[in-house]
Design a protein around this motif. Structure first.
Motif, PDB file in Angstrom:
ATOM      1  N   LYS A   1       0.815  -1.216   0.000  1.00 46.21           N
ATOM      2  CA  LYS A   1       0.000   0.000   0.000  1.00 46.21           C
ATOM      3  C   LYS A   1       0.848   1.264   0.000  1.00 46.21           C
ATOM      4  O   LYS A   1       0.327   2.352   0.260  1.00 46.21           O
ATOM      5  CB  LYS A   1      -0.920  -0.005   1.219  1.00 46.21           C
TER       6      LYS A   1
ATOM      7  N   SER B   1       2.065   3.069  -2.345  1.00 42.99           N
ATOM      8  CA  SER B   1       1.655   4.104  -3.303  1.00 42.99           C
ATOM      9  C   SER B   1       0.391   4.832  -2.857  1.00 42.99           C
ATOM     10  O   SER B   1       0.025   5.852  -3.452  1.00 42.99           O
ATOM     11  CB  SER B   1       1.431   3.492  -4.684  1.00 42.99           C
ATOM     12  N   LYS B   2      -0.268   4.329  -1.806  1.00 42.66           N
ATOM     13  CA  LYS B   2      -1.464   4.973  -1.269  1.00 42.66           C
ATOM     14  C   LYS B   2      -1.190   5.674   0.053  1.00 42.66           C
ATOM     15  O   LYS B   2      -2.092   6.244   0.664  1.00 42.66           O
ATOM     16  CB  LYS B   2      -2.582   3.938  -1.059  1.00 42.66           C
ATOM     17  N   SER B   3       0.072   5.637   0.496  1.00 40.78           N
ATOM     18  CA  SER B   3       0.435   6.287   1.751  1.00 40.78           C
ATOM     19  C   SER B   3       0.859   7.728   1.474  1.00 40.78           C
ATOM     20  O   SER B   3       0.896   8.176   0.325  1.00 40.78           O
ATOM     21  CB  SER B   3       1.563   5.517   2.428  1.00 40.78           C
TER      22      SER B   3
ATOM     23  N   THR C   1       1.564   2.143 -12.618  1.00 43.20           N
ATOM     24  CA  THR C   1       1.987   1.239 -11.552  1.00 43.20           C
ATOM     25  C   THR C   1       3.258   1.781 -10.913  1.00 43.20           C
ATOM     26  O   THR C   1       4.047   2.483 -11.554  1.00 43.20           O
ATOM     27  CB  THR C   1       2.257  -0.179 -12.085  1.00 43.20           C
TER      28      THR C   1
ATOM     29  N   ASP D   1     -12.634  15.483  -3.869  1.00 41.66           N
ATOM     30  CA  ASP D   1     -12.238  14.751  -2.664  1.00 41.66           C
ATOM     31  C   ASP D   1     -11.572  15.654  -1.627  1.00 41.66           C
ATOM     32  O   ASP D   1     -11.373  15.242  -0.488  1.00 41.66           O
ATOM     33  CB  ASP D   1     -11.327  13.573  -3.014  1.00 41.66           C
TER      34      ASP D   1
ATOM     35  N   SER E   1       0.817  14.187  -5.813  1.00 36.86           N
ATOM     36  CA  SER E   1       1.181  13.446  -4.606  1.00 36.86           C
ATOM     37  C   SER E   1       0.685  14.199  -3.386  1.00 36.86           C
ATOM     38  O   SER E   1       0.488  15.415  -3.410  1.00 36.86           O
ATOM     39  CB  SER E   1       2.701  13.253  -4.519  1.00 36.86           C
TER      40      SER E   1
ATOM     41  N   GLN F   1      -1.718  13.373   0.512  1.00 35.09           N
ATOM     42  CA  GLN F   1      -2.482  12.390   1.260  1.00 35.09           C
ATOM     43  C   GLN F   1      -3.067  11.376   0.279  1.00 35.09           C
ATOM     44  O   GLN F   1      -3.536  11.732  -0.788  1.00 35.09           O
ATOM     45  CB  GLN F   1      -3.610  13.068   2.024  1.00 35.09           C
ATOM     46  N   GLY F   2      -3.022  10.135   0.644  1.00 33.55           N
ATOM     47  CA  GLY F   2      -3.560   9.113  -0.242  1.00 33.55           C
ATOM     48  C   GLY F   2      -2.596   8.686  -1.322  1.00 33.55           C
ATOM     49  O   GLY F   2      -2.980   7.915  -2.212  1.00 33.55           O
ATOM     50  N   GLY F   3      -1.350   9.164  -1.279  1.00 32.78           N
ATOM     51  CA  GLY F   3      -0.323   8.680  -2.189  1.00 32.78           C
ATOM     52  C   GLY F   3      -0.203   9.439  -3.496  1.00 32.78           C
ATOM     53  O   GLY F   3      -0.392  10.654  -3.546  1.00 32.78           O
TER      54      GLY F   3
ATOM     55  N   ARG G   1      -1.253   9.758  -7.681  1.00 34.14           N
ATOM     56  CA  ARG G   1      -2.367   9.443  -8.572  1.00 34.14           C
ATOM     57  C   ARG G   1      -2.180  10.164  -9.892  1.00 34.14           C
ATOM     58  O   ARG G   1      -1.565  11.230  -9.966  1.00 34.14           O
ATOM     59  CB  ARG G   1      -3.689   9.849  -7.929  1.00 34.14           C
TER      60      ARG G   1
ATOM     61  N   GLU H   1     -10.117  13.701 -11.940  1.00 37.69           N
ATOM     62  CA  GLU H   1      -9.953  12.271 -12.175  1.00 37.69           C
ATOM     63  C   GLU H   1     -10.090  11.984 -13.665  1.00 37.69           C
ATOM     64  O   GLU H   1     -10.863  12.629 -14.358  1.00 37.69           O
ATOM     65  CB  GLU H   1     -11.007  11.482 -11.402  1.00 37.69           C
TER      66      GLU H   1
END
Length: 342
Positions: free
Chosen positions: A48, A50-52, A82, A307, A325, A327-329, A331, A339
């Motif tokens: 996890k 990449s989501k930190s 990825t 969000d 980059s 919070q939440g990594g 995206r 999005e």
């Protein structure tokens, strides 16, 4: 800075809990490369990661490299689809990363740690740390593979001239009697280097860090970032509550840039920026703020992600999209920060 004054640095705009400087001690004496510990402790592998919390993301050639919580360093070779976790000899929060080319990069963070990579972010070594400081380094910049500077809490300014084999404390080059936190350092086209920090502090160097001039800035609140534009002598400084300022003369004079969101002036802190290949500028911050300019920073469009997640850094994905980059990594988003597909 005053030892007893409550700290207010880049952390306020990013994520106060992540970069909290409460309880920091004063700087130790000037130091060279720290001795390597007998037992190296590596960052914990996590599916996890990449989501930190990830505080910075940059390019190493075509590769993307991101740094953040618990010593996590990630890299992506497919434009952020990825991410792979690198083996890193640290479990400290890493606050910034900089690559001077596709191979050579440096990351900085808490415990005044400086890590280095010579293979585009795949592997890392610890070049420096100073546990006595009990404070983080917050940004890093390199002119070439040999010459670099790192800045941080309590006026820390470190320099290397040998690629990081040795780091010297050169904080006394700055007229910073109050030891204001130094939050960011950046180069300005055809001008030199610029540092911004706590209480609106500003310093510029026309000789790439050998000597520094203290400036009276336009703002007394904390500035969390600075970026040079595609135009000579032109830069942007940004910080608390959406405050954004533009200079076309290397910081001698400033004009405030208004940021208007859907419901009025933007009041979220701004914390990270990138200059895209076409000269466009994107700045991100708290509340999911993504502000973009196509006229060298004269005007900006404002988008707030639904969000409202706090963002700390941004770079190009390489296909017209953005990598955010915070919070939440990390995206991948559309060019305005939305999005994909929305």
């Amino acid at each position: 800075m005053s030892r007893c004054r409550p700290p207010a640095l880049r952390s306020t705009a990013l994520l106060a809990t992540a970069l909290s400087l409460l309880g920091f001690a004063t700087l130790s004496a000037p130091v060279l490369a720290a001795e390597a510990p007998a037992d190296v402790v590596y960052s914990t592998e996590s599916a996890k990661a990449s989501k930190s919390l990830m505080l910075d993301v940059v390019h190493a050639g075509t590769r993307l490299v991101a740094v953040g919580d618990r010593g996590h360093i990630l890299y992506s070779d497919d434009q952020g689809k990825t991410w792979t976790q690198a083996k890193v000899p640290s479990r400290q929060l890493l606050t910034a990363v900089y690559f001077v080319d596709d191979k050579h990069g440096w990351a900085v963070g808490h415990d005044a740690q400086i890590l280095a990579s010579e293979d585009g972010g795949l592997t890392w070594t610890k070049q420096f740390e100073d546990l006595k400081r009990e404070s983080p380094l917050l940004d890093v910049w390199f002119k070439d593979v040999n010459s670099g500077l790192a800045v941080g809490a309590y006026g820390a300014l470190l320099e290397t001239t040998d690629g990081g084999k040795n780091w010297e404390d050169v904080s006394d080059r700055l007229d910073n009697e109050d030891q204001f936190h130094l939050n960011a350092i950046a180069s300005v086209k055809d001008a030199g280097l610029f540092i911004v920090g706590e209480s609106g502090s500003m310093f510029r160097s026309a000789d790439w860090g050998q000597t520094w001039e203290k400036l009276e800035g336009p703002y007394e609140g904390s500035l969390f970032g600075v970026i040079g534009t595609a135009q000579p002598q032109t830069l942007l400084a940004y910080g608390l509550r959406g405050n954004l300022y533009r200079s076309t003369d290397f910081g001698s004079t400033w004009e405030q840039v208004e940021l208007k969101a859907a419901r009025g002036p933007l009041e979220f802190g701004l914390s990270g920026a990138t200059l895209l290949e076409d000269g466009s500028i994107v700045i991100v911050g708290n509340g999911g703020s993504v502000v973009s300019s196509s006229d060298n920073g004269e005007t900006f469009s404002v988008f707030n992600r639904p969000d409202r997640i706090s963002l700390s850094s941004v770079t190009a994905a390489g296909n017209g999209n953005l990598i955010l980059s915070g919070q939440g990594g990390v995206r991948v988003t559309s060019p305005n920060g939305a999005e994909l597909g929305k």
